[in-house]
Write an enzyme that holds these catalytic residues in place. Structure first.
Site, PDB file in Angstrom:
ATOM      1  N   SER A  60     -11.900   4.583   4.138  1.00 30.33           N
ATOM      2  CA  SER A  60     -11.357   3.246   4.394  1.00 30.33           C
ATOM      3  C   SER A  60     -12.510   2.343   4.819  1.00 30.33           C
ATOM      4  O   SER A  60     -13.542   2.837   5.301  1.00 30.33           O
ATOM      5  CB  SER A  60     -10.341   3.331   5.540  1.00 30.33           C
ATOM      6  N   TYR A  84      -6.905   6.236  13.726  1.00 24.80           N
ATOM      7  CA  TYR A  84      -7.215   6.015  12.303  1.00 24.80           C
ATOM      8  C   TYR A  84      -8.716   5.811  12.118  1.00 24.80           C
ATOM      9  O   TYR A  84      -9.345   6.428  11.259  1.00 24.80           O
ATOM     10  CB  TYR A  84      -6.429   4.796  11.818  1.00 24.80           C
TER      11      TYR A  84
HETATM   12  P1  NAD Z   1       1.036   5.440   1.093  1.00 29.27           P
HETATM   13  O1  NAD Z   1       1.855   5.468   2.350  1.00 29.27           O
HETATM   14  O2  NAD Z   1       1.521   4.643  -0.071  1.00 29.27           O
HETATM   15  O3  NAD Z   1       0.756   6.924   0.585  1.00 29.27           O
HETATM   16  C1  NAD Z   1       0.565   7.986   1.472  1.00 29.27           C
HETATM   17  C2  NAD Z   1       0.819   9.276   0.728  1.00 29.27           C
HETATM   18  O4  NAD Z   1       0.587  10.362   1.622  1.00 29.27           O
HETATM   19  C3  NAD Z   1       2.243   9.422   0.235  1.00 29.27           C
HETATM   20  O5  NAD Z   1       2.243  10.098  -1.005  1.00 29.27           O
HETATM   21  C4  NAD Z   1       2.897  10.275   1.322  1.00 29.27           C
HETATM   22  O6  NAD Z   1       4.039  10.977   0.879  1.00 29.27           O
HETATM   23  C5  NAD Z   1       1.739  11.199   1.621  1.00 29.27           C
HETATM   24  N1  NAD Z   1       1.856  11.861   2.919  1.00 29.27           N
HETATM   25  C6  NAD Z   1       2.105  11.280   4.114  1.00 29.27           C
HETATM   26  N2  NAD Z   1       2.161  12.227   5.074  1.00 29.27           N
HETATM   27  C7  NAD Z   1       1.929  13.417   4.458  1.00 29.27           C
HETATM   28  C8  NAD Z   1       1.866  14.754   4.904  1.00 29.27           C
HETATM   29  N3  NAD Z   1       2.042  15.080   6.190  1.00 29.27           N
HETATM   30  N4  NAD Z   1       1.628  15.727   3.995  1.00 29.27           N
HETATM   31  C9  NAD Z   1       1.470  15.419   2.686  1.00 29.27           C
HETATM   32  N5  NAD Z   1       1.509  14.168   2.207  1.00 29.27           N
HETATM   33  C10 NAD Z   1       1.744  13.180   3.088  1.00 29.27           C
HETATM   34  O7  NAD Z   1      -0.381   4.947   1.580  1.00 29.27           O
HETATM   35  P2  NAD Z   1      -1.716   4.501   0.829  1.00 29.27           P
HETATM   36  O8  NAD Z   1      -2.042   3.154   1.326  1.00 29.27           O
HETATM   37  O9  NAD Z   1      -1.662   4.741  -0.637  1.00 29.27           O
HETATM   38  O10 NAD Z   1      -2.740   5.501   1.532  1.00 29.27           O
HETATM   39  C11 NAD Z   1      -3.448   6.494   0.846  1.00 29.27           C
HETATM   40  C12 NAD Z   1      -4.791   6.684   1.527  1.00 29.27           C
HETATM   41  O11 NAD Z   1      -5.544   5.472   1.436  1.00 29.27           O
HETATM   42  C13 NAD Z   1      -4.706   7.004   3.013  1.00 29.27           C
HETATM   43  O12 NAD Z   1      -5.676   7.995   3.345  1.00 29.27           O
HETATM   44  C14 NAD Z   1      -5.051   5.698   3.678  1.00 29.27           C
HETATM   45  O13 NAD Z   1      -5.596   5.857   4.961  1.00 29.27           O
HETATM   46  C15 NAD Z   1      -6.074   5.153   2.692  1.00 29.27           C
HETATM   47  N6  NAD Z   1      -6.300   3.721   2.781  1.00 29.27           N
HETATM   48  C16 NAD Z   1      -5.292   2.831   2.565  1.00 29.27           C
HETATM   49  C17 NAD Z   1      -5.555   1.480   2.647  1.00 29.27           C
HETATM   50  C18 NAD Z   1      -4.502   0.450   2.423  1.00 29.27           C
HETATM   51  O14 NAD Z   1      -4.782  -0.735   2.678  1.00 29.27           O
HETATM   52  N7  NAD Z   1      -3.333   0.791   1.941  1.00 29.27           N
HETATM   53  C19 NAD Z   1      -6.847   1.035   2.952  1.00 29.27           C
HETATM   54  C20 NAD Z   1      -7.851   1.973   3.154  1.00 29.27           C
HETATM   55  C21 NAD Z   1      -7.567   3.304   3.079  1.00 29.27           C
END
Ligand code: NAD
Length: 260
Positions: free
Chosen positions: A142, A155
């Protein structure tokens, strides 16, 4: 025509890819991008069973509902699915709170999912990658791996941590054909972002619009959310042969956020 026809010539034909947290958001877009390049994809994550069934059909994929908070369950999953060529450690969660009120169980869960789960999947995937002389480990970090925002102590710690972990295994694997890199998105409009808006409104005393414009997009000079598909495209690049010398890197895709 069979879905598999014509796929043998594709960039990632013959490669097996596990993408954790791929039932929504960034992970789903990455799974679709790898599948479009010919990879066999293994999905993981939670969600509505009908929606997951539709995704497995769409990508000829298998799905594991393994809860990555549980190391023993991760071992079971990795044993069940067998060797993978591409490992995308993407599942993650967020919680927003001042440190003095931060629930200790939330801290533990965030570290377990965002950091420790990637250690377990990686340690279990690496032997077969080394044996094959080829592998790609891509960890979704991130912008918060490079910089911090208040109220996200767990986080930010987990995301700074995953970069250290990734650099370490990149060095360990440097002569094996296996690369390890992070992708560090800025704000991407997914359920993870949607979910933190109410807590951010409470922690900062702001309205929803103020959180979106004055907290989230204020960070990104482009004033645009990053698109999940843009991250999928970067993951595909890191899987190319031409990226064989790209290892131990942390790729920002954040609209210029961390350039400031
Ligand atoms: P999201 O909530 O859409 O997806 C999260 C995924 O993780 C889902 O498929 C969910 O079912 C799965 N998940 C959650 N808990 C779990 C568990 N205990 N075991 C197995 N699977 C689990 O979120 P996203 O934004 O797509 O996030 C994905 C990654 O990207 C994360 O690591 C997040 O920190 C990172 N990220 C997101 C952003 C953003 O702005 N959305 C920015 C930087 C980094």
């Amino acid at each position: 025509m069979l879905k598999s026809e014509g796929r043998t010539e594709q960039l990632l034909a013959g490669k097996r890819a596990l993408i954790t947290g791929s039932t929504s958001g960034i992970g789903l877009a990455t799974a679709r991008a790898l599948y479009a390049e010919g990879a066999e994809v293994i999905l993981n994550g939670f969600g509505d069973p009908d929606e997951i069934a539709a995704l497995t059909k769409e990508m000829d994929a298998v799905h594991s509902s393994t809860n990555l908070l549980d190391p023993a369950a991760i071992e079971g999953m990795m044993g069940e699915i067998g060797p993978v060529d591409i490992l995308i450690n993407n599942a993650g969660m967020q919680y927003v709170s001042p440190v003095e009120d931060f629930p200790t169980d939330k801290w533990d869960a965030i570290l377990a999912l965002n950091l420790t789960a990637a250690f377990h999947t990686s340690r279990l995937a690496v032997p077969a990658m080394k044996e094959a002389g080829w592998g790609r480990i891509i960890n979704t970090a991130s912008a918060h791996s490079l910089t911090a925002s208040p109220f996200k102590s767990a986080y930010n710690a987990s995301k700074h941590g995953i970069v250290g972990f990734t650099k370490t295994i990149a060095l360990e694997l440097a002569q094996t054909g296996v690369t390890a890199n992070c992708i560090s998105p800025g704000y991407v409009w997914t359920s993870l972002i949607e979910g933190q808006i109410p807590d951010t409104m409470a922690a900062r005393g702001l309205s929803r619009e103020e959180v979106i414009n004055d907290v989230l997009l204020a960070k990104q000079p482009t004033k645009k959310f990053v698109q999940p598909e843009e991250i999928g495209a970067l993951a595909v690049f890191l899987c190319r042969e031409e990226a064989g010398n790209v290892t131990g890197a942390n790729w920002s895709i954040d609209g210029g956020w961390t350039a400031e």
